[in-house]
Design a protein around this motif. Structure first.
Motif, PDB file in Angstrom:
ATOM      1  N   ASN A   2       0.440  -1.061  -0.302  1.00  0.00           N
ATOM      2  CA  ASN A   2      -0.115  -0.268  -0.138  1.00  0.00           C
ATOM      3  C   ASN A   2       0.843   1.639  -0.103  1.00  0.00           C
ATOM      4  O   ASN A   2       1.803   1.676   0.818  1.00  0.00           O
ATOM      5  N   LEU A   3       0.490   2.185  -0.795  1.00  0.00           N
ATOM      6  CA  LEU A   3       1.414   3.501  -0.828  1.00  0.00           C
ATOM      7  C   LEU A   3       1.022   4.074   0.387  1.00  0.00           C
ATOM      8  O   LEU A   3       2.196   4.449   0.382  1.00  0.00           O
ATOM      9  N   LYS A   4      -0.066   4.396   0.457  1.00  0.00           N
ATOM     10  CA  LYS A   4       0.099   5.868   1.375  1.00  0.00           C
ATOM     11  C   LYS A   4       0.549   5.095   2.685  1.00  0.00           C
ATOM     12  O   LYS A   4       0.741   6.019   3.259  1.00  0.00           O
ATOM     13  N   ARG A   5       0.349   3.929   2.699  1.00  0.00           N
ATOM     14  CA  ARG A   5       1.039   3.685   4.296  1.00  0.00           C
ATOM     15  C   ARG A   5       2.101   3.405   4.098  1.00  0.00           C
ATOM     16  O   ARG A   5       2.703   3.738   4.974  1.00  0.00           O
ATOM     17  N   THR A   6       2.565   3.036   3.253  1.00  0.00           N
ATOM     18  CA  THR A   6       4.624   3.657   3.190  1.00  0.00           C
ATOM     19  C   THR A   6       5.010   4.326   2.887  1.00  0.00           C
ATOM     20  O   THR A   6       6.047   5.394   3.522  1.00  0.00           O
ATOM     21  N   LEU A  11       7.218   9.868   6.224  1.00  0.00           N
ATOM     22  CA  LEU A  11       6.660  10.800   6.554  1.00  0.00           C
ATOM     23  C   LEU A  11       7.190  10.914   8.301  1.00  0.00           C
ATOM     24  O   LEU A  11       7.337  11.531   9.093  1.00  0.00           O
ATOM     25  N   THR A  12       6.397   9.393   9.034  1.00  0.00           N
ATOM     26  CA  THR A  12       6.568   9.341  10.490  1.00  0.00           C
ATOM     27  C   THR A  12       8.251   9.349  10.366  1.00  0.00           C
ATOM     28  O   THR A  12       8.732  10.398  11.417  1.00  0.00           O
ATOM     29  N   VAL A  13       8.997   8.214  10.317  1.00  0.00           N
ATOM     30  CA  VAL A  13      10.163   8.234  10.350  1.00  0.00           C
ATOM     31  C   VAL A  13      10.874   9.668  10.173  1.00  0.00           C
ATOM     32  O   VAL A  13      11.834  10.199  10.890  1.00  0.00           O
ATOM     33  N   PHE A  46       5.006  16.237  10.258  1.00  0.00           N
ATOM     34  CA  PHE A  46       5.543  15.969   8.853  1.00  0.00           C
ATOM     35  C   PHE A  46       5.439  13.943  10.277  1.00  0.00           C
ATOM     36  O   PHE A  46       4.595  13.741   9.538  1.00  0.00           O
ATOM     37  N   PHE A  47       5.446  14.709  11.560  1.00  0.00           N
ATOM     38  CA  PHE A  47       5.480  13.416  12.369  1.00  0.00           C
ATOM     39  C   PHE A  47       3.688  13.100  12.297  1.00  0.00           C
ATOM     40  O   PHE A  47       3.517  11.726  12.211  1.00  0.00           O
ATOM     41  N   PHE A  48       3.074  13.510  12.630  1.00  0.00           N
ATOM     42  CA  PHE A  48       1.295  13.337  12.664  1.00  0.00           C
ATOM     43  C   PHE A  48       0.819  12.717  11.690  1.00  0.00           C
ATOM     44  O   PHE A  48      -0.277  12.702  11.533  1.00  0.00           O
ATOM     45  N   THR A  49       1.212  13.726  10.155  1.00  0.00           N
ATOM     46  CA  THR A  49       0.550  13.742   9.208  1.00  0.00           C
ATOM     47  C   THR A  49       0.655  12.508   8.888  1.00  0.00           C
ATOM     48  O   THR A  49      -0.091  11.037   8.619  1.00  0.00           O
ATOM     49  N   GLY A  50       2.097  11.570   8.405  1.00  0.00           N
ATOM     50  CA  GLY A  50       2.309  10.294   8.652  1.00  0.00           C
ATOM     51  C   GLY A  50       1.613   9.299   9.469  1.00  0.00           C
ATOM     52  O   GLY A  50       1.244   8.162   9.181  1.00  0.00           O
ATOM     53  N   ILE A  51       1.546   9.122  11.161  1.00  0.00           N
ATOM     54  CA  ILE A  51       0.777   8.450  12.502  1.00  0.00           C
ATOM     55  C   ILE A  51      -0.407   8.655  11.256  1.00  0.00           C
ATOM     56  O   ILE A  51      -1.564   7.150  11.845  1.00  0.00           O
ATOM     57  N   SER A  52      -1.013   9.662  11.128  1.00  0.00           N
ATOM     58  CA  SER A  52      -2.774  10.121  10.835  1.00  0.00           C
ATOM     59  C   SER A  52      -2.719   8.879   9.228  1.00  0.00           C
ATOM     60  O   SER A  52      -3.877   8.100   9.273  1.00  0.00           O
ATOM     61  N   LEU A  53      -1.891   9.375   7.981  1.00  0.00           N
ATOM     62  CA  LEU A  53      -1.520   8.271   7.403  1.00  0.00           C
ATOM     63  C   LEU A  53      -1.711   6.652   7.379  1.00  0.00           C
ATOM     64  O   LEU A  53      -2.570   6.157   7.200  1.00  0.00           O
ATOM     65  N   VAL A  54      -0.934   6.307   8.197  1.00  0.00           N
ATOM     66  CA  VAL A  54      -0.850   4.940   8.660  1.00  0.00           C
ATOM     67  C   VAL A  54      -1.719   4.374   8.916  1.00  0.00           C
ATOM     68  O   VAL A  54      -2.733   3.575   9.271  1.00  0.00           O
ATOM     69  N   ARG A  55      -2.627   5.179  10.223  1.00  0.00           N
ATOM     70  CA  ARG A  55      -3.691   4.771  11.368  1.00  0.00           C
ATOM     71  C   ARG A  55      -5.276   4.901   9.754  1.00  0.00           C
ATOM     72  O   ARG A  55      -6.204   4.246  10.454  1.00  0.00           O
TER      73      ARG A  55
END
Length: 61
Positions: A2-6, A11-13, A46-55
């Motif tokens: 999944n491209l969004k999850r990747t 972004l989280t890292v 970046f951190f919160f955007t990445g977390i929300s994309l994964v979630r």
């Protein structure tokens, strides 16, 4: 895969790396205050955007 999850994981890292960089510079009193504030805000974004994309991305087989 999944491209969004990747992308969310990347972004989280990047957010974690930026927050660590900001914290180390604050402790060592390196860098200017304006630079540290900008890097810290971008890292949080970046951190919160990445977390929300994964979630919020659903797993699909």
């Amino acid at each position: 895969m999944n491209l969004k999850r990747t992308f969310g994981a990347i972004l989280t890292v990047l957010g974690i790396i930026g927050l660590i960089y900001t914290g180390v510079d604050i402790i060592n009193h390196h860098g200017q205050t304006t630079t540290l504030v900008v890097v810290g805000i971008i890292s949080l974004l970046f951190f919160f955007t990445g977390i929300s994309l994964v979630r919020n991305t659903k797993d699909e087989a």
